[in-house]
Design a protein around this motif. Structure first.
Motif, short mmCIF file in Angstrom:
data_model
loop_
_atom_site.label_atom_id
_atom_site.label_comp_id
_atom_site.label_asym_id
_atom_site.label_seq_id
_atom_site.Cartn_x
_atom_site.Cartn_y
_atom_site.Cartn_z
N GLY A 214 0.85 -1.19 0.00
CA GLY A 214 0.00 0.00 0.00
C GLY A 214 0.88 1.23 0.00
N VAL A 215 0.76 2.05 -1.02
CA VAL A 215 1.54 3.30 -1.06
C VAL A 215 0.64 4.42 -0.54
CG1 VAL A 215 2.81 4.93 -2.49
CG2 VAL A 215 2.94 2.49 -2.99
N VAL A 216 1.08 5.03 0.56
CA VAL A 216 0.30 6.10 1.18
C VAL A 216 0.61 7.41 0.48
CG1 VAL A 216 -0.10 7.39 3.32
CG2 VAL A 216 0.25 4.91 3.39
N THR B 170 -6.98 -0.38 -6.84
CA THR B 170 -7.71 -0.03 -5.63
C THR B 170 -7.07 1.15 -4.92
OG1 THR B 170 -8.16 -2.38 -5.36
CG2 THR B 170 -8.68 -0.97 -3.50
N VAL B 171 -7.90 2.11 -4.53
CA VAL B 171 -7.44 3.20 -3.66
C VAL B 171 -8.36 3.23 -2.46
CG1 VAL B 171 -6.58 5.55 -3.69
CG2 VAL B 171 -7.23 4.48 -5.82
N LEU B 172 -7.77 3.14 -1.26
CA LEU B 172 -8.56 3.18 -0.04
C LEU B 172 -8.37 4.51 0.66
CD1 LEU B 172 -7.85 -0.30 1.63
CD2 LEU B 172 -9.83 0.39 0.26
N SER C 35 -13.12 3.66 2.99
CA SER C 35 -14.00 3.60 1.81
C SER C 35 -13.15 3.69 0.55
CB SER C 35 -15.05 4.70 1.86
OG SER C 35 -14.45 5.96 1.96
N ARG C 36 -13.74 3.35 -0.59
CA ARG C 36 -13.02 3.45 -1.87
C ARG C 36 -12.89 4.93 -2.21
NH1 ARG C 36 -11.67 -2.02 -3.43
NH2 ARG C 36 -12.30 -2.78 -1.39
N ALA C 37 -11.72 5.33 -2.70
CA ALA C 37 -11.51 6.75 -2.96
C ALA C 37 -11.03 6.97 -4.38
CB ALA C 37 -10.49 7.30 -1.97
N VAL D 124 -7.34 14.13 -0.47
CA VAL D 124 -7.61 12.91 0.30
C VAL D 124 -6.30 12.18 0.55
CG1 VAL D 124 -10.01 12.48 -0.34
CG2 VAL D 124 -8.20 11.78 -1.90
N ARG D 125 -6.17 11.61 1.76
CA ARG D 125 -5.03 10.73 2.04
C ARG D 125 -5.49 9.30 1.80
NH1 ARG D 125 -2.43 10.39 7.22
NH2 ARG D 125 -0.59 9.52 6.21
N VAL D 126 -4.77 8.62 0.92
CA VAL D 126 -5.22 7.30 0.50
C VAL D 126 -4.06 6.31 0.52
CG1 VAL D 126 -7.02 8.24 -1.00
CG2 VAL D 126 -4.76 7.76 -1.93
#
Lengths: 193, 210
Positions: free
Chosen positions: B93-95, B127-129, B135-137, B146-148
């Motif tokens: 997961g890349v923040v 996928t982006v969370l 939630s999906r972003a 948004v931070r995803v």
């Protein structure tokens, strides 16, 4: 070349003239034709409006710092939540409300938040009342416009369809801390909005 | 005439046709001289590829429709548990923070991001969370940063080191000639981020043990 034949250059010139003439003719017709594409229908607060395939009655908008999700979790935002209360029915068959867009003074367009809330269905004689939830940045508040589009349609559409336009004002100084609770959509008794 | 066709389309035939008259000879000579001049001033040399810009973690980069600022990455099989493909062992997961700079809402274009440094199951993320509430972003509203976490599924997660390389590819807006509609097209790679590892996963996106 045999006698009596039209010279080649004349044929060329005539063909060019026919082509250019046909182009100009089509252009002239296109200018005369009624405008294609969506047409805005102006709505007023608290007044029934018919925007096929919907009948709409928007009662107002309010702003909150937080809202509770359907699982009662406060939803964070760097902006602010704008809640629009409205009731609606359809004009033909049972269907959902389509797409609502909140437009700010700078022309930025915000769709209903996808973060938690479901939409619901109404039909021609069944009015449903509910709340739309928009997430917008703070500097979007002020004079807003609510647009109501048939599902999947938007400004680039070529379809000659109506869309609802409503001026909404949300005072940036009147943001309530909340958390706002989004009530379940309810079916209204006859005559109520 | 018909007998000459074979002679005309043969290579010597064509060559003879080209040098038959003086204007043709002069034109050919001019083309040859032009090519020689271009070669002499180095016009056929290969352009060295522009070095890819190194982007620091935290730096804001404009990708076209939105900006991105990459922070860190984590490796975990405890986020989006049900979305993990069967053949994969974990997610990278890349923040990052994303902000739409357009007037209209738009979807994240996964072609803007390619990842190196791990054995990916699929080259593109899908996928982006949203870190705030899981939630999906993938849909970005204008000027609502948004931070995803952008997720790539991987095998052999133990071989992943302390850094992965994320390439940022820009998209640019252009108007289709035929339909007169503007849309976004994939452009060049405009930067590479050496993303540092941080396995402190934002708690909201960690799934509870089933």
């Amino acid at each position: 070349m045999t006698g009596g034949r039209v010279p080649r250059w004349v044929v060329t010139v005539v063909m060019l003239a026919v082509l250019v003439g046909a182009g100009l003719g089509v252009n002239a017709l296109a200018v005369q034709a009624p405008p294609n594409g969506p047409a805005g229908v102006r709505m007023s607060l608290g007044v029934d409006a018919v925007v096929h395939p919907l009948q709409l009655n928007v009662s107002g908008a309010r702003a909150y710092e937080t809202v509770l999700s359907e699982d009662d979790v406060p939803l964070e935002t760097v902006g602010v939540w704008v809640l629009v209360d409205l009731s609606y029915a359809t004009t033909d068959r049972p269907r959902g409300p389509g797409d609502f867009i909140l437009v700010d003074e700078r022309g930025r367009r915000y769709a209903i938040t996808s973060r938690d809330f479901d939409t619901w269905q109404a039909s021609p004689d069944l009015w449903v009342r509910g709340t739309l939830v928009f997430e917008v940045p703070l500097d979007a508040l002020g004079d807003l416009t609510l647009e109501s589009w048939a599902s999947g349609e938007g400004p680039p559409s070529d379809t000659p369809l109506p869309y609802g336009v409503l001026d909404l004002s949300v005072d940036p100084g009147a943001i309530e801390p909340g958390p706002a609770v989004i009530s379940e959509p309810e079916l209204l008794p006859a005559g109520q909005r | 005439m018909a007998n000459d066709v074979g002679a005309l389309v043969s290579v010597p035939g064509i060559a003879r046709w080209f040098v038959r008259t003086w204007p043709r000879r002069i034109a050919i000579a001019m083309v040859v001289v032009l090519l020689l001049v271009i070669a002499a001033v180095g016009g056929f040399a290969r352009v060295p590829p522009e070095p890819v810009r190194q982007v620091a973690a935290g730096e804001v980069v404009d990708l076209g429709p939105y900006t991105v600022s990459v922070e860190s990455f984590f490796v975990s099989d405890q986020v989006d548990v049900y979305g993990l493909p069967e053949e994969a062992d974990a997610w990278i997961g890349v923040v990052m923070e994303l902000e739409n700079t357009q007037l209209d809402g738009l979807f994240v274009d996964y072609q803007n991001f390619t990842l190196d440094g791990a054995q990916l199951v699929e080259a593109r993320s899908t996928t982006v969370l949203l870190l705030a509430d899981d939630s999906r972003a993938s849909f970005l509203s204008p000027n609502l940063p948004v931070r995803v976490a952008m997720l790539w599924s991987v095998v052999d997660p133990d071989t992943i080191g302390d850094e992965v390389r994320l390439s940022l590819i820009e998209t640019y807006e252009d108007t289709s000639f035929l339909f007169e509609e503007t849309s976004w097209y994939v452009g060049d790679r405009i930067g590479v981020v050496e993303v540092p590892r941080d396995d402190d996963i934002p708690p909201a996106i960690v799934d509870e043990e089933p």
